[in-house]
Design a protein around this motif. Sequence first.
Motif, PDB file in Angstrom:
ATOM      1  N   ARG A   1      44.508  38.982  46.436  1.00  0.00           N
ATOM      2  CA  ARG A   1      43.186  38.360  46.440  1.00  0.00           C
ATOM      3  C   ARG A   1      43.106  37.371  45.277  1.00  0.00           C
ATOM      4  O   ARG A   1      43.816  37.502  44.285  1.00  0.00           O
ATOM      5  CB  ARG A   1      42.080  39.409  46.343  1.00  0.00           C
ATOM      6  CG  ARG A   1      42.115  40.403  47.500  1.00  0.00           C
ATOM      7  CD  ARG A   1      41.006  41.428  47.422  1.00  0.00           C
ATOM      8  NE  ARG A   1      41.128  42.398  48.486  1.00  0.00           N
ATOM      9  CZ  ARG A   1      40.654  42.230  49.720  1.00  0.00           C
ATOM     10  NH1 ARG A   1      40.008  41.100  50.003  1.00  0.00           N
ATOM     11  NH2 ARG A   1      40.800  43.155  50.635  1.00  0.00           N
ATOM     12  N   SER A   2      42.236  36.415  45.422  1.00  0.00           N
ATOM     13  CA  SER A   2      42.118  35.355  44.421  1.00  0.00           C
ATOM     14  C   SER A   2      40.868  35.543  43.580  1.00  0.00           C
ATOM     15  O   SER A   2      39.792  35.866  44.100  1.00  0.00           O
ATOM     16  CB  SER A   2      42.078  33.985  45.100  1.00  0.00           C
ATOM     17  OG  SER A   2      41.858  32.961  44.165  1.00  0.00           O
ATOM     18  N   THR A   3      41.023  35.359  42.254  1.00  0.00           N
ATOM     19  CA  THR A   3      39.889  35.316  41.349  1.00  0.00           C
ATOM     20  C   THR A   3      39.766  33.888  40.820  1.00  0.00           C
ATOM     21  O   THR A   3      40.536  33.010  41.186  1.00  0.00           O
ATOM     22  CB  THR A   3      40.067  36.310  40.190  1.00  0.00           C
ATOM     23  OG1 THR A   3      41.137  35.858  39.335  1.00  0.00           O
ATOM     24  CG2 THR A   3      40.389  37.702  40.696  1.00  0.00           C
ATOM     25  N   GLU A   4      38.822  33.652  39.935  1.00  0.00           N
ATOM     26  CA  GLU A   4      38.628  32.304  39.408  1.00  0.00           C
ATOM     27  C   GLU A   4      39.797  31.842  38.550  1.00  0.00           C
ATOM     28  O   GLU A   4      40.062  30.641  38.439  1.00  0.00           O
ATOM     29  CB  GLU A   4      37.330  32.246  38.589  1.00  0.00           C
ATOM     30  CG  GLU A   4      36.068  32.426  39.426  1.00  0.00           C
ATOM     31  CD  GLU A   4      34.816  32.285  38.593  1.00  0.00           C
ATOM     32  OE1 GLU A   4      34.955  32.063  37.364  1.00  0.00           O
ATOM     33  OE2 GLU A   4      33.709  32.376  39.145  1.00  0.00           O
ATOM     34  N   THR A   5      40.505  32.770  37.916  1.00  0.00           N
ATOM     35  CA  THR A   5      41.565  32.385  36.981  1.00  0.00           C
ATOM     36  C   THR A   5      42.952  32.882  37.375  1.00  0.00           C
ATOM     37  O   THR A   5      43.938  32.448  36.798  1.00  0.00           O
ATOM     38  CB  THR A   5      41.252  32.917  35.574  1.00  0.00           C
ATOM     39  OG1 THR A   5      41.131  34.353  35.627  1.00  0.00           O
ATOM     40  CG2 THR A   5      39.953  32.317  35.056  1.00  0.00           C
ATOM     41  N   ALA A   6      43.040  33.796  38.338  1.00  0.00           N
ATOM     42  CA  ALA A   6      44.342  34.392  38.635  1.00  0.00           C
ATOM     43  C   ALA A   6      44.355  34.927  40.058  1.00  0.00           C
ATOM     44  O   ALA A   6      43.315  35.012  40.727  1.00  0.00           O
ATOM     45  CB  ALA A   6      44.658  35.516  37.646  1.00  0.00           C
ATOM     46  N   PHE A   7      45.561  35.283  40.508  1.00  0.00           N
ATOM     47  CA  PHE A   7      45.721  36.011  41.754  1.00  0.00           C
ATOM     48  C   PHE A   7      45.883  37.485  41.412  1.00  0.00           C
ATOM     49  O   PHE A   7      46.602  37.846  40.483  1.00  0.00           O
ATOM     50  CB  PHE A   7      46.942  35.510  42.523  1.00  0.00           C
ATOM     51  CG  PHE A   7      46.784  34.116  43.055  1.00  0.00           C
ATOM     52  CD1 PHE A   7      46.042  33.880  44.192  1.00  0.00           C
ATOM     53  CD2 PHE A   7      47.376  33.042  42.405  1.00  0.00           C
ATOM     54  CE1 PHE A   7      45.892  32.599  44.685  1.00  0.00           C
ATOM     55  CE2 PHE A   7      47.240  31.755  42.892  1.00  0.00           C
ATOM     56  CZ  PHE A   7      46.484  31.533  44.045  1.00  0.00           C
ATOM     57  N   LEU A   8      45.220  38.349  42.180  1.00  0.00           N
ATOM     58  CA  LEU A   8      45.265  39.781  41.936  1.00  0.00           C
ATOM     59  C   LEU A   8      45.950  40.474  43.101  1.00  0.00           C
ATOM     60  O   LEU A   8      45.491  40.391  44.239  1.00  0.00           O
ATOM     61  CB  LEU A   8      43.851  40.331  41.761  1.00  0.00           C
ATOM     62  CG  LEU A   8      43.723  41.862  41.718  1.00  0.00           C
ATOM     63  CD1 LEU A   8      44.468  42.430  40.510  1.00  0.00           C
ATOM     64  CD2 LEU A   8      42.261  42.281  41.704  1.00  0.00           C
TER      65      LEU A   8
END
Length: 452
Positions: free
Chosen positions: A261-268
């Motif tokens: 999943r994508s966050t504002e600063t990184a991929f999780l």
Amino acid sequence: MSEQEEVNTAPRRRLWPWIAGTLAAFCVLAVVALVALHAMILRREWTFEIDLEDSLPEDVLATVTNHAVSVHVKLDRHQTWDYIATGGGKLLDWPFSLVARLNYSLTGLSANGACSVVVNGTSWRADAKFSWSWFDGWSADIAIPDAEFNGDDAFIGDIARRLASLAEDVESLDFSGRARFEAHASKPRDRSDPVWSADAWLANTDASCKSGETGIAVKNFKIHAGATGIGEHVDIKPAFPRAASLDIGGISLSNAFLSVRSTETAFLATEAGADIWGGSARLYSCFLSRERLAAGFTLFLDGIDTEKAVSSIAGFDGTATGELHGKLPLKYDGDKLTIGEAYLYSTPGEKGTLQIRDSSAFVDRLAYAGVSEEDRRNMVRVLADMTYNALKLDLRREENGSHALRFKLEGSATDGKVTVPASFNVTYHGDIPYLINAGLRAAQLEENLRMQ
């Protein structure tokens, strides 16, 4: 009517003929202009070219002879469409053909059309359609239909081979699979930014290559990746790649999966895992920076078959029973993989067996750990037939940056009819990658010989 009123209305009466005459003249001129424009457009040809030398890296440009995108288009009238455009060109070194159709309405202030582009000599095709209206705005769709590809493909295969040639240690590249792509964008007249989406699918993909002495192979890989957005804002959709098997340097994983999943600063990576050595490997909550390729995570191992693990890691030739559990912390920062404090241990309270036919390849390397020749000979006899109640491997990083690999084994050894208690604890300092890689190469060689 008073004299003053007649003076005020007279100019108005004389103005209307001028307005009507002006509008009529404008309409006549517009019709003449459209007729002239139609005559000018009909059966005209154009050639366009875009130079990509400043847009592509130098090493990529070195793999192609043509550094531009060029297209030649001929426009004609059509029976069912207002116009049809045919032509072709080259995308760098790859020629393509195109057909486009256009309808327009002057009274409705609208237009719509469709276009197909085919890479010559391949099954790759892109289809697009659009519509525009002064009152409703515009919309556009593009799709690459489901297509098969492989290493011999004249387009994707050719591109892959050229890019692989940039890496000196990559060889024996082979791949095959299926792919498709869809994208949509629209902008109603009352919105300032377009709304868009894009999706790509990869399925039934097999790939293999050799990098240096390490072979890498993946079977039946599949993934759906996509994104949506408004203007420049991007929302990346969750992705769930899967692979039936993954082989890296002789270590084989099966049923590999990953949830991203994508966050504002990184991929999780919320969860990832695979079956390995008869057991399973899992990791949770792994963050991958968007700005640079960096990640840190801990791999948890459970239910590992002892025989498969020690044969792969240490290059043992023999049989073993029992299960192992453990964890392996890893950190990747740009181009360097760092191993943290890792361990692998047998199930507490359960016994296992080791019957190593030839442990000399492993034991001889323990000379680097300071183990005497006599102790190494005793170890060979112990490993030939041993029942253990504790087996543990510890990998720790020392203050000077090197590693220490500790191998602990406790139980009883049988030599003929004599069974005696056995225990040894050996720590290897220094070049841990050499020890592990040597074991991996030995295991891979043994597997190749069995296949022959």
